[in-house]
Motif scaffolding. Structure first.
Motif, PDB file in Angstrom:
ATOM      1  N   VAL A 156      32.356  34.476  36.155  1.00  0.00           N
ATOM      2  CA  VAL A 156      31.326  34.691  37.171  1.00  0.00           C
ATOM      3  C   VAL A 156      31.586  36.065  37.783  1.00  0.00           C
ATOM      4  O   VAL A 156      32.702  36.353  38.198  1.00  0.00           O
ATOM      5  N   ASP A 157      30.573  36.913  37.813  1.00  0.00           N
ATOM      6  CA  ASP A 157      30.700  38.181  38.532  1.00  0.00           C
ATOM      7  C   ASP A 157      30.336  37.921  39.984  1.00  0.00           C
ATOM      8  O   ASP A 157      29.160  37.756  40.331  1.00  0.00           O
ATOM      9  N   VAL A 158      31.368  37.828  40.813  1.00  0.00           N
ATOM     10  CA  VAL A 158      31.198  37.350  42.185  1.00  0.00           C
ATOM     11  C   VAL A 158      30.334  38.296  43.032  1.00  0.00           C
ATOM     12  O   VAL A 158      29.618  37.867  43.927  1.00  0.00           O
ATOM     13  N   ASP A 159      30.389  39.590  42.708  1.00  0.00           N
ATOM     14  CA  ASP A 159      29.589  40.540  43.503  1.00  0.00           C
ATOM     15  C   ASP A 159      28.100  40.384  43.240  1.00  0.00           C
ATOM     16  O   ASP A 159      27.278  40.909  43.992  1.00  0.00           O
ATOM     17  N   LEU A 160      27.738  39.662  42.188  1.00  0.00           N
ATOM     18  CA  LEU A 160      26.319  39.463  41.887  1.00  0.00           C
ATOM     19  C   LEU A 160      25.813  38.098  42.366  1.00  0.00           C
ATOM     20  O   LEU A 160      24.668  37.733  42.153  1.00  0.00           O
ATOM     21  N   CYS A 161      26.723  37.345  43.016  1.00  0.00           N
ATOM     22  CA  CYS A 161      26.372  35.989  43.458  1.00  0.00           C
ATOM     23  C   CYS A 161      25.620  36.015  44.793  1.00  0.00           C
ATOM     24  O   CYS A 161      25.710  36.973  45.543  1.00  0.00           O
ATOM     25  N   SER A 162      24.966  34.910  45.068  1.00  0.00           N
ATOM     26  CA  SER A 162      24.323  34.764  46.380  1.00  0.00           C
ATOM     27  C   SER A 162      25.411  34.442  47.407  1.00  0.00           C
ATOM     28  O   SER A 162      26.551  34.145  47.049  1.00  0.00           O
ATOM     29  N   ASP A 163      25.056  34.475  48.678  1.00  0.00           N
ATOM     30  CA  ASP A 163      26.019  34.192  49.738  1.00  0.00           C
ATOM     31  C   ASP A 163      26.615  32.792  49.609  1.00  0.00           C
ATOM     32  O   ASP A 163      27.812  32.588  49.783  1.00  0.00           O
ATOM     33  N   GLU A 164      25.760  31.821  49.298  1.00  0.00           N
ATOM     34  CA  GLU A 164      26.219  30.435  49.185  1.00  0.00           C
ATOM     35  C   GLU A 164      27.200  30.311  48.015  1.00  0.00           C
ATOM     36  O   GLU A 164      28.225  29.643  48.120  1.00  0.00           O
ATOM     37  N   GLU A 165      26.845  30.952  46.921  1.00  0.00           N
ATOM     38  CA  GLU A 165      27.724  30.892  45.744  1.00  0.00           C
ATOM     39  C   GLU A 165      29.059  31.555  46.038  1.00  0.00           C
ATOM     40  O   GLU A 165      30.118  31.054  45.671  1.00  0.00           O
ATOM     41  N   TYR A 166      28.983  32.690  46.728  1.00  0.00           N
ATOM     42  CA  TYR A 166      30.221  33.387  47.084  1.00  0.00           C
ATOM     43  C   TYR A 166      31.121  32.480  47.924  1.00  0.00           C
ATOM     44  O   TYR A 166      32.324  32.377  47.703  1.00  0.00           O
ATOM     45  N   GLU A 167      30.523  31.795  48.897  1.00  0.00           N
ATOM     46  CA  GLU A 167      31.312  30.922  49.783  1.00  0.00           C
ATOM     47  C   GLU A 167      31.987  29.808  48.994  1.00  0.00           C
ATOM     48  O   GLU A 167      33.140  29.459  49.239  1.00  0.00           O
ATOM     49  N   GLN A 168      31.245  29.294  48.035  1.00  0.00           N
ATOM     50  CA  GLN A 168      31.785  28.234  47.174  1.00  0.00           C
ATOM     51  C   GLN A 168      32.998  28.757  46.382  1.00  0.00           C
ATOM     52  O   GLN A 168      34.018  28.089  46.293  1.00  0.00           O
ATOM     53  N   ILE A 169      32.852  29.952  45.843  1.00  0.00           N
ATOM     54  CA  ILE A 169      33.926  30.541  45.043  1.00  0.00           C
ATOM     55  C   ILE A 169      35.133  30.867  45.916  1.00  0.00           C
ATOM     56  O   ILE A 169      36.275  30.578  45.579  1.00  0.00           O
ATOM     57  N   ARG A 170      34.838  31.431  47.090  1.00  0.00           N
ATOM     58  CA  ARG A 170      35.931  31.768  48.006  1.00  0.00           C
ATOM     59  C   ARG A 170      36.731  30.513  48.363  1.00  0.00           C
ATOM     60  O   ARG A 170      37.964  30.514  48.299  1.00  0.00           O
ATOM     61  N   ASP A 171      36.008  29.430  48.701  1.00  0.00           N
ATOM     62  CA  ASP A 171      36.704  28.197  49.065  1.00  0.00           C
ATOM     63  C   ASP A 171      37.488  27.646  47.881  1.00  0.00           C
ATOM     64  O   ASP A 171      38.596  27.133  48.036  1.00  0.00           O
ATOM     65  N   ASP A 172      36.921  27.789  46.682  1.00  0.00           N
ATOM     66  CA  ASP A 172      37.598  27.309  45.474  1.00  0.00           C
ATOM     67  C   ASP A 172      38.910  28.061  45.262  1.00  0.00           C
ATOM     68  O   ASP A 172      39.951  27.449  44.998  1.00  0.00           O
ATOM     69  N   ILE A 173      38.862  29.375  45.416  1.00  0.00           N
ATOM     70  CA  ILE A 173      40.070  30.186  45.208  1.00  0.00           C
ATOM     71  C   ILE A 173      41.131  29.824  46.252  1.00  0.00           C
ATOM     72  O   ILE A 173      42.302  29.617  45.933  1.00  0.00           O
ATOM     73  N   ILE A 174      40.698  29.710  47.502  1.00  0.00           N
ATOM     74  CA  ILE A 174      41.657  29.439  48.583  1.00  0.00           C
ATOM     75  C   ILE A 174      42.259  28.041  48.435  1.00  0.00           C
ATOM     76  O   ILE A 174      43.459  27.855  48.610  1.00  0.00           O
ATOM     77  N   GLN A 175      41.406  27.080  48.051  1.00  0.00           N
ATOM     78  CA  GLN A 175      41.906  25.711  47.844  1.00  0.00           C
ATOM     79  C   GLN A 175      42.992  25.659  46.775  1.00  0.00           C
ATOM     80  O   GLN A 175      43.901  24.846  46.835  1.00  0.00           O
ATOM     81  N   ARG A 176      42.873  26.522  45.803  1.00  0.00           N
ATOM     82  CA  ARG A 176      43.864  26.539  44.722  1.00  0.00           C
ATOM     83  C   ARG A 176      45.060  27.420  45.064  1.00  0.00           C
ATOM     84  O   ARG A 176      45.876  27.736  44.210  1.00  0.00           O
ATOM     85  N   GLY A 177      45.096  27.881  46.295  1.00  0.00           N
ATOM     86  CA  GLY A 177      46.247  28.662  46.750  1.00  0.00           C
ATOM     87  C   GLY A 177      46.176  30.133  46.399  1.00  0.00           C
ATOM     88  O   GLY A 177      47.169  30.848  46.475  1.00  0.00           O
ATOM     89  N   GLY A 178      44.999  30.597  45.991  1.00  0.00           N
ATOM     90  CA  GLY A 178      44.862  32.014  45.655  1.00  0.00           C
ATOM     91  C   GLY A 178      44.411  32.827  46.851  1.00  0.00           C
ATOM     92  O   GLY A 178      44.237  32.303  47.948  1.00  0.00           O
ATOM     93  N   ARG A 179      44.248  34.118  46.637  1.00  0.00           N
ATOM     94  CA  ARG A 179      43.658  34.941  47.678  1.00  0.00           C
ATOM     95  C   ARG A 179      42.439  35.657  47.091  1.00  0.00           C
ATOM     96  O   ARG A 179      42.273  35.726  45.884  1.00  0.00           O
ATOM     97  N   ILE A 180      41.591  36.150  47.989  1.00  0.00           N
ATOM     98  CA  ILE A 180      40.332  36.730  47.537  1.00  0.00           C
ATOM     99  C   ILE A 180      40.607  38.110  46.947  1.00  0.00           C
ATOM    100  O   ILE A 180      40.606  39.117  47.656  1.00  0.00           O
ATOM    101  N   ALA A 181      40.910  38.132  45.654  1.00  0.00           N
ATOM    102  CA  ALA A 181      41.139  39.385  44.947  1.00  0.00           C
ATOM    103  C   ALA A 181      40.659  39.164  43.519  1.00  0.00           C
ATOM    104  O   ALA A 181      40.602  38.025  43.044  1.00  0.00           O
ATOM    105  N   PHE A 182      40.292  40.250  42.877  1.00  0.00           N
ATOM    106  CA  PHE A 182      39.706  40.130  41.539  1.00  0.00           C
ATOM    107  C   PHE A 182      40.412  41.040  40.561  1.00  0.00           C
ATOM    108  O   PHE A 182      40.788  42.156  40.939  1.00  0.00           O
ATOM    109  N   PRO A 183      40.595  40.605  39.321  1.00  0.00           N
ATOM    110  CA  PRO A 183      40.193  39.325  38.757  1.00  0.00           C
ATOM    111  C   PRO A 183      41.079  38.165  39.226  1.00  0.00           C
ATOM    112  O   PRO A 183      42.254  38.347  39.478  1.00  0.00           O
ATOM    113  N   THR A 184      40.468  36.983  39.333  1.00  0.00           N
ATOM    114  CA  THR A 184      41.232  35.749  39.529  1.00  0.00           C
ATOM    115  C   THR A 184      40.932  34.855  38.334  1.00  0.00           C
ATOM    116  O   THR A 184      39.767  34.580  38.029  1.00  0.00           O
TER     117      THR A 184
END
Lengths: 184, 94
Positions: B43-71
């Motif tokens: 998924v190219d996160v910069d091309l996502c909608s706001d809602e999609e971005y929030e979903q991805i951000r929460d997914d990354i954080i839930q898995r113990g990651g940080r918001i950095a790319f590539p993940t």
């Protein structure tokens, strides 16, 4: 509209001014320059191609290329976060360029990626004044530096890698203390 | 969400990549996977909608990651932040 060629020339000029080279891997370099071009088209400013921008200028300001972290990263690792700017010795010796840790401070990351701020729709409407909630005083680490060769003065944590005016090396920089008197 | 599937012969792992369309390191990650014929989704996160971005951000954080790319998320459990070639090769056995 900014063209890829304009982005390239701007980066080359900035590299020359600050004593850096651009990434020697031509394909990688083109990817980064194209990323900058696209970000400028989307956001109105060339934010770092390897960081997620919010589209809110106030929040993205520190990651507009050249980002606030470039000089410190070039000093410590030999190149910046996205790998666009490379230190002279790294470029000349063709040392490997690998990803480096993110230097952007956690509080700025949190501000950029929080629910409240991260979405471009949060952009203040035109004509509406942007209120900065906490205008923090400059960090203690910042200080004035002057170039002993030409007198150029800057305000930052560390002296520049080379003087952008006369190209003197960083050793020519000296810390400067300014006292304002006559005020209550 | 616009998830792009890249076909490959190596289907040993479920590979999901959160990337930026503008990022050179993300491109290198895609190339490494493609060169080794690893099947993956991105998924190219910069091309996502706001809602999609929030979903991805929460997914990354839930898995113990940080918001950095590539993940890179392998088999839903292993998360690799950044283009760490050795780590990616090791995790995928390539």
């Amino acid at each position: 509209m900014t063209t890829l060629d304009q982005v390239r020339r701007r980066a080359e000029s900035d590299a020359r001014t600050h004593g850096y080279y651009l990434n020697p891997d031509e394909d990688f370099l083109t990817d980064l320059l194209e990323g900058l071009r696209r970000n400028e088209e989307r956001y109105g400013y060339p934010s770092c191609p390897c960081r997620l921008a919010t589209g809110v200028f106030e929040i993205d300001r520190d990651i507009i290329c050249p980002c606030d972290y470039r000089d410190a990263d070039c000093e410590e690792y030999g190149y910046c976060y996205c790998g666009l700017y490379v230190r002279k010795d790294v470029a000349e010796k063709k040392l490997p360029i690998k990803p480096i840790p993110e230097r952007r401070p956690p509080e700025k990351l949190a501000r950029a990626y929080s629910k409240e701020n991260a979405t471009p729709s949060e952009k203040p409407a035109e004509g509406k004044k942007l209120t900065i909630v906490s205008e923090k005083p400059p960090a203690v680490g910042l200080k004035m530096w002057y170039c002993k060769q030409c007198g150029y003065v800057c305000f930052r944590e560390e002296p520049p890698y080379v003087c952008p005016i006369c190209k003197a090396k960083r050793e020519m920089f000296s810390g400067l203390t300014v006292r304002i008197s006559g005020q209550d | 969400m616009r998830i792009t599937k890249v076909k490959g012969e190596n289907k040993k792992h479920k590979v999901l990549l959160y990337a930026l369309s503008t990022c050179g390191w993300c491109r290198k990650t895609k190339k490494l996977l493609a060169d080794n014929s690893v099947e993956y989704e991105y998924v190219d996160v910069d091309l996502c909608s706001d809602e999609e971005y929030e979903q991805i951000r929460d997914d990354i954080i839930q898995r113990g990651g940080r918001i950095a790319f590539p993940t890179l998320i392998i088999d839903d459990v292993k998360l690799i932040t950044g283009f760490d070639e050795d780590e990616i090769r090791k995790a995928l056995g390539i």
